[in-house]
Structure formats: structure tokens, C-alpha cells
Scaffold this motif. Structure first.
Motif, PDB file in Angstrom:
ATOM      1  N   ASN A  77      56.839  82.282  68.228  1.00 17.29           N
ATOM      2  CA  ASN A  77      55.377  82.276  68.346  1.00 17.29           C
ATOM      3  C   ASN A  77      54.878  82.882  69.646  1.00 17.29           C
ATOM      4  O   ASN A  77      53.675  83.012  69.858  1.00 17.29           O
ATOM      5  N   SER A  78      55.811  83.232  70.519  1.00 15.66           N
ATOM      6  CA  SER A  78      55.455  83.733  71.841  1.00 15.66           C
ATOM      7  C   SER A  78      55.477  85.257  71.863  1.00 15.66           C
ATOM      8  O   SER A  78      56.437  85.876  71.428  1.00 15.66           O
ATOM      9  N   THR A  79      54.420  85.857  72.370  1.00 14.51           N
ATOM     10  CA  THR A  79      54.350  87.313  72.481  1.00 14.51           C
ATOM     11  C   THR A  79      53.461  87.683  73.646  1.00 14.51           C
ATOM     12  O   THR A  79      52.457  87.035  73.918  1.00 14.51           O
ATOM     13  N   PHE A  80      53.832  88.733  74.359  1.00  7.83           N
ATOM     14  CA  PHE A  80      53.024  89.200  75.482  1.00  7.83           C
ATOM     15  C   PHE A  80      51.853  90.077  75.036  1.00  7.83           C
ATOM     16  O   PHE A  80      50.974  90.386  75.817  1.00  7.83           O
ATOM     17  N   LYS A  81      51.861  90.529  73.795  1.00  6.00           N
ATOM     18  CA  LYS A  81      50.833  91.485  73.379  1.00  6.00           C
ATOM     19  C   LYS A  81      49.470  90.809  73.251  1.00  6.00           C
ATOM     20  O   LYS A  81      49.359  89.592  73.039  1.00  6.00           O
ATOM     21  N   TYR A  82      48.442  91.612  73.401  1.00  7.24           N
ATOM     22  CA  TYR A  82      47.069  91.131  73.240  1.00  7.24           C
ATOM     23  C   TYR A  82      46.223  92.286  72.728  1.00  7.24           C
ATOM     24  O   TYR A  82      46.560  93.464  72.925  1.00  7.24           O
ATOM     25  N   THR A  83      45.149  91.964  72.036  1.00  8.25           N
ATOM     26  CA  THR A  83      44.296  93.012  71.497  1.00  8.25           C
ATOM     27  C   THR A  83      43.717  93.836  72.643  1.00  8.25           C
ATOM     28  O   THR A  83      43.217  93.292  73.627  1.00  8.25           O
ATOM     29  N   THR A  84      43.800  95.137  72.498  1.00  3.77           N
ATOM     30  CA  THR A  84      43.285  96.023  73.552  1.00  3.77           C
ATOM     31  C   THR A  84      41.808  95.774  73.804  1.00  3.77           C
ATOM     32  O   THR A  84      41.337  95.873  74.943  1.00  3.77           O
ATOM     33  N   SER A  85      41.075  95.416  72.766  1.00  5.53           N
ATOM     34  CA  SER A  85      39.645  95.147  72.936  1.00  5.53           C
ATOM     35  C   SER A  85      39.394  93.928  73.820  1.00  5.53           C
ATOM     36  O   SER A  85      38.295  93.793  74.385  1.00  5.53           O
ATOM     37  N   SER A  86      40.397  93.051  73.966  1.00 11.07           N
ATOM     38  CA  SER A  86      40.242  91.891  74.851  1.00 11.07           C
ATOM     39  C   SER A  86      39.985  92.319  76.296  1.00 11.07           C
ATOM     40  O   SER A  86      39.422  91.560  77.085  1.00 11.07           O
ATOM     41  N   LEU A  87      40.409  93.548  76.632  1.00  9.78           N
ATOM     42  CA  LEU A  87      40.236  94.021  77.997  1.00  9.78           C
ATOM     43  C   LEU A  87      38.768  94.135  78.394  1.00  9.78           C
ATOM     44  O   LEU A  87      38.438  94.087  79.583  1.00  9.78           O
ATOM     45  N   LEU A  88      37.869  94.281  77.429  1.00  8.08           N
ATOM     46  CA  LEU A  88      36.444  94.315  77.760  1.00  8.08           C
ATOM     47  C   LEU A  88      36.024  93.019  78.444  1.00  8.08           C
ATOM     48  O   LEU A  88      35.173  93.030  79.343  1.00  8.08           O
ATOM     49  N   ASP A  89      36.610  91.917  78.005  1.00  9.42           N
ATOM     50  CA  ASP A  89      36.307  90.609  78.591  1.00  9.42           C
ATOM     51  C   ASP A  89      37.193  90.327  79.805  1.00  9.42           C
ATOM     52  O   ASP A  89      36.724  89.821  80.826  1.00  9.42           O
ATOM     53  N   LEU A  90      38.474  90.652  79.668  1.00 11.61           N
ATOM     54  CA  LEU A  90      39.425  90.355  80.744  1.00 11.61           C
ATOM     55  C   LEU A  90      39.074  91.092  82.032  1.00 11.61           C
ATOM     56  O   LEU A  90      39.143  90.524  83.125  1.00 11.61           O
ATOM     57  N   MET A  91      38.686  92.348  81.927  1.00 11.53           N
ATOM     58  CA  MET A  91      38.512  93.150  83.126  1.00 11.53           C
ATOM     59  C   MET A  91      37.237  92.830  83.898  1.00 11.53           C
ATOM     60  O   MET A  91      37.082  93.261  85.041  1.00 11.53           O
ATOM     61  N   ARG A  92      36.335  92.053  83.298  1.00  5.94           N
ATOM     62  CA  ARG A  92      35.166  91.611  84.073  1.00  5.94           C
ATOM     63  C   ARG A  92      35.301  90.151  84.517  1.00  5.94           C
ATOM     64  O   ARG A  92      34.377  89.583  85.106  1.00  5.94           O
ATOM     65  N   PHE A  93      36.456  89.553  84.237  1.00  4.36           N
ATOM     66  CA  PHE A  93      36.715  88.159  84.611  1.00  4.36           C
ATOM     67  C   PHE A  93      37.506  88.106  85.906  1.00  4.36           C
ATOM     68  O   PHE A  93      38.301  88.982  86.211  1.00  4.36           O
ATOM     69  N   ASP A  94      37.272  87.054  86.676  1.00  5.99           N
ATOM     70  CA  ASP A  94      38.110  86.769  87.833  1.00  5.99           C
ATOM     71  C   ASP A  94      38.160  85.264  88.013  1.00  5.99           C
ATOM     72  O   ASP A  94      37.123  84.596  88.032  1.00  5.99           O
ATOM     73  N   ALA A  95      39.372  84.726  88.118  1.00  6.66           N
ATOM     74  CA  ALA A  95      39.548  83.282  88.206  1.00  6.66           C
ATOM     75  C   ALA A  95      38.907  82.682  89.452  1.00  6.66           C
ATOM     76  O   ALA A  95      38.672  81.475  89.507  1.00  6.66           O
ATOM     77  N   THR A  96      38.653  83.519  90.453  1.00  2.00           N
ATOM     78  CA  THR A  96      38.091  82.989  91.705  1.00  2.00           C
ATOM     79  C   THR A  96      36.568  83.063  91.759  1.00  2.00           C
ATOM     80  O   THR A  96      35.970  82.553  92.708  1.00  2.00           O
ATOM     81  N   ASP A  97      35.940  83.688  90.765  1.00  2.00           N
ATOM     82  CA  ASP A  97      34.476  83.711  90.747  1.00  2.00           C
ATOM     83  C   ASP A  97      33.943  82.282  90.634  1.00  2.00           C
ATOM     84  O   ASP A  97      34.359  81.524  89.746  1.00  2.00           O
ATOM     85  N   GLN A  98      33.068  81.882  91.515  1.00  2.00           N
ATOM     86  CA  GLN A  98      32.463  80.544  91.535  1.00  2.00           C
ATOM     87  C   GLN A  98      33.486  79.441  91.784  1.00  2.00           C
ATOM     88  O   GLN A  98      33.229  78.272  91.471  1.00  2.00           O
ATOM     89  N   ILE A  99      34.630  79.780  92.362  1.00  2.00           N
ATOM     90  CA  ILE A  99      35.663  78.767  92.583  1.00  2.00           C
ATOM     91  C   ILE A  99      35.199  77.679  93.539  1.00  2.00           C
ATOM     92  O   ILE A  99      35.728  76.566  93.540  1.00  2.00           O
ATOM     93  N   GLU A 100      34.176  77.974  94.326  1.00  2.00           N
ATOM     94  CA  GLU A 100      33.655  76.957  95.251  1.00  2.00           C
ATOM     95  C   GLU A 100      33.024  75.782  94.510  1.00  2.00           C
ATOM     96  O   GLU A 100      32.762  74.733  95.112  1.00  2.00           O
ATOM     97  N   LEU A 101      32.817  75.911  93.203  1.00  2.00           N
ATOM     98  CA  LEU A 101      32.297  74.792  92.413  1.00  2.00           C
ATOM     99  C   LEU A 101      33.334  73.688  92.231  1.00  2.00           C
ATOM    100  O   LEU A 101      32.982  72.563  91.865  1.00  2.00           O
ATOM    101  N   ILE A 102      34.599  73.992  92.456  1.00  2.00           N
ATOM    102  CA  ILE A 102      35.633  72.953  92.384  1.00  2.00           C
ATOM    103  C   ILE A 102      35.496  72.063  93.611  1.00  2.00           C
ATOM    104  O   ILE A 102      35.670  72.519  94.746  1.00  2.00           O
ATOM    105  N   ASP A 103      35.177  70.807  93.363  1.00  2.00           N
ATOM    106  CA  ASP A 103      34.990  69.851  94.471  1.00  2.00           C
ATOM    107  C   ASP A 103      35.962  68.683  94.387  1.00  2.00           C
ATOM    108  O   ASP A 103      35.798  67.675  95.058  1.00  2.00           O
TER     109      ASP A 103
END
Length: 351
Positions: free
Chosen positions: A260-286
Motif C-alpha cells: 500500500n506504500s508508494t512515493f508517487k503522487y498526482t502531478t496536479s497535487s503540486l499546485l497545492d504543494l508548491m504554495r504550502f509551507d509547514a512553517t507558515d503561521q507556525i507562531e500560532l503553536i503555543d
């Protein structure tokens, strides 16, 4: 990076590995298809037990495993920990290992296959959008807080690799999590956008064009295109420039392979992935934050960057596993034990 046509060969190779090479289990020989060393093979009274469950999230069936502590009594109250798996991983691999080990310390734990991935529902397969992965974490919290014996006021979160980055994002707003830990955190948005170790900065716009064309093709009813599904020889793998990728192939293709494990992902997912960053708004973690990573991991820069930006909490610690690479934190006993020692102390104090 995994090619489905190789699965039978890889599984056969996996059986032939010596026990000293990986400390892994053959998924076909485990009734719960767990692949990590020391995995549960049968539920026994008085011991940690595993409970395969399904629940519905946004109309999709989510496949999960719940681990209960030894001598579990549903009338008592236990702290709980949600465990988010790596990119391309499934609940039967490293996420299951840490979920089981935490259950041994008295926690009720849950780890689920991401929506559109593993044994969970959703089409097309292998969609990998940050909003889905973050919602998966919220959904696991929804389910486990209603599980018999769970004290919803004492719930923690552990994210591994890509699940670590998504855990940071989920915990920014989901205050049900009283403390947050990451292991070998991988900032999926940064890597998909900039390349690993920021090595593809010059091709961002070209890759966005490819992703846009892939989405247009999907919308028109055409073939779904995938990225990260390379078929590499052992020689090609050995020449990869990063430990994470070289050792990742070994872990996911051979020693801890799961169908069930695979590294592949839909290329169209990159539209969402490439504008995401895990550190955006990280200061909200209190809430209390523990970030664990290998001192020799070439992914360490992502943990260090996120840790520095997590200014919303004064209760935070960056712990380096001396000598460990990224993938070695998944299975090498001395590193797993050291990580568990830190996690046990952290969750004991904060939950």
C-alpha cells in the motif's frame, strides 16, 4: 519513486533479506500486515493490542489502527497520541512502530492511512494535497477522542517526516492537541517547491507549468499523471545525491516494503504543494513542542528552520539523535529507543 510493476520482485527480495540487515517483518506473515521489528502478531490479554478500525472523513472511508495499552480497561481514562505517517508511507510502517511503542508506555494511539492513499478511500489514488493531510490529522483526533477510555483533555500529536510538517500545520489551529512532537520533520511544500536542499530553485516555474497542464488534462477527463514514480536500478539509487533518497529506497522498496506504500503522487497535487509551507503561521503553536531529528540527516535543515520560527511557545526543544540519518530514525533500534526515551518523557510531562 516506487514502481508498481516491481512489487512482486521486491517482496520476494524482502523475504530473502537476512535478519541482521533491517530488523523488519514480512507483511505477508503478519496478520495485521505490519512490517516493523517487534510488531504485534496477535492480540493477547494483558498486553498491548491493535485494533483495525475505519471511520468516515469528508465522505471517504479512512483505514486506521488503534493501539491500546497493556491491561487496557475501557472504563479508565488514558492519554492519547495521534501519529501521522511519512509521505508515501502507510500506517503499517514507522508510524505503527512508534504508535505501538507509545502504547507500551500507557497511551492509546491511532495512526491512519492518509485519504487517497494506502487502504483509505479516495480517487484518483495518491492525491497528496496538504489540505487533505492536515484534515486527516483533525479526523484522527475526532475519532480517537470518542474512543472508549480516552481522556480528550490529554491528547498529543506525533508527526513523522511529511506527517511532521502537516502536524505543525494542524496544531497551529487545533488546540485539542496539548503537546506536539515531530520526528525527522519534512516540509513537503518547501521540498516540492524548491527541491530537496533547495536544489531546484531554477525550475520552479517550469514545474508549475507541468502541474497546471496535468490538472487541465485531468479536468478534461484525460489520464491522471504522476510524479515521484521513478523506476531506478540499484546502481542509480547508489548515485543519488542525498542519504534520504538512497536510504528511503532501501526502506520502502526492500526492508520495510508494503504493497500500500508508494512515493508517487498526482502531478496536479503540486499546485497545492508548491504554495504550502509547514512553517507558515507556525507562531500560532503555543503548546509544548519537541522536535527530534538525526544529527547526520540531510533533512535536518527543515527541522532547524521550523524550530527557529516556532516563536509562539517558550516550551520547546530540538533534540538531535547523534549519528542518525533521516531514515535511520525509522527503524534502527538505538535511534528508535533514544527517540522513544525523549517522547516518553515529553508526553509524560505535557499530557
Amino acid at each position: 519513486m516506487k514502481h508498481t510493476g516491481l512489487k512482486a520482485t521486491l517482496m520476494a527480495a524482502m523475504v530473502g533479506l537476512g535478519a541482521g540487515e533491517a530488523g523488519a517483518a514480512d507483511y505477508r506473515k503478519n496478520p495485521f500486515t505490519l512490517v516493523y521489528d517487534g510488531a504485534i502478531t496477535a492480540n493477547q490479554p494483558g498486553k498491548v493490542n491493535i485494533h483495525p478500525v475505519t471511520f468516515t472523513l469528508n465522505g471517504l472511508s479512512i483505514s486506521a489502527n488503534v493501539y491500546t495499552p497493556a491491561n487496557y480497561d475501557s472504563t479508565k481514562h488514558y492519554p492519547a497520541v495521534v501519529v501521522a505517517h511519512p509521505n508515501g508511507g502507510v500506517k503499517e510502517q514507522v508510524a505503527g512502530l512508534y504508535a505501538q511503542r507509545l502504547a507500551e508506555q500507557g497511551y492509546i494511539t491511532i495512526t491512519a492511512d492518509a485519504a487517497y492513499q494506502g487502504a483509505s478511500g479516495g480517487l484518483p489514488r495518491s492525491v497528496d494535497k496538504p489540505s487533505n493531510r492536515i484534515e486527516d490529522i483533525h479526523g484522527m483526533a475526532d475519532f480517537i477522542t470518542g474512543y472508549p477510555g480516552v481522556d480528550s483533555a490529554r491528547m498529543g500529536l506525533l508527526g513523522i517526516c511529511g506527517g511532521g510538517g502537516y502536524s505543525l500545520a494542524a496544531a497551529q489551529t487545533d488546540k485539542r492537541f496539548k503537546s506536539i512532537a515531530t520526528l525527522s520533520m519534512f516540509n513537503s511544500g518547501r521540498v516540492r517547491r524548491n527541491g530537496y536542499a533547495d536544489s531546484q530553485l531554477d525550475s520552479i516555474q517550469a514545474r508549475l507549468q507541468q502541474a497546471s497542464k496535468a490538472r487541465a488534462q485531468e479536468a478534461a477527463g484525460g489520464e491522471v499523471l504522476y510524479s515521484g514514480d521513478a523506476n531506478l536500478t540499484d546502481e542509480q539509487i547508489a548515485k543519488l545525491p542525498f542519504d534520504l533518497y538512497r536510504q528511503g529506497y532501501e526502506y520502502y522498496w526492500k526492508t520495510h516494503a508494503h504493497p500500500n506504500s508508494t512515493f508517487k503522487y498526482t502531478t496536479s497535487s503540486l499546485l497545492d504543494l508548491m504554495r504550502f509551507d509547514a512553517t507558515d503561521q507556525i507562531e500560532l503553536i503555543d503548546k509544548p513542542l519537541l522536535m527530534i531529528a538525526g544529527s547526520k540527516a540531510d533533512s535536518l535543515y527543515m527541522t532547524e528552520d521550523a524550530f527557529a520560527k516556532a516563536m509562539g511557545t517558550s516550551d520547546k526543544e530540538l533534540f538531535k539523535l547523534e549519528g542518525a540519518t533521516h531514515i535511520e530514525t525509522y527503524w534502527v533500534p538505538k535511534y528508535v529507543n533514544a527517540a522513544m526515551e525523549k517522547l516518553t518523557a515529553f508526553f509524560s510531562r505535557t499530557l
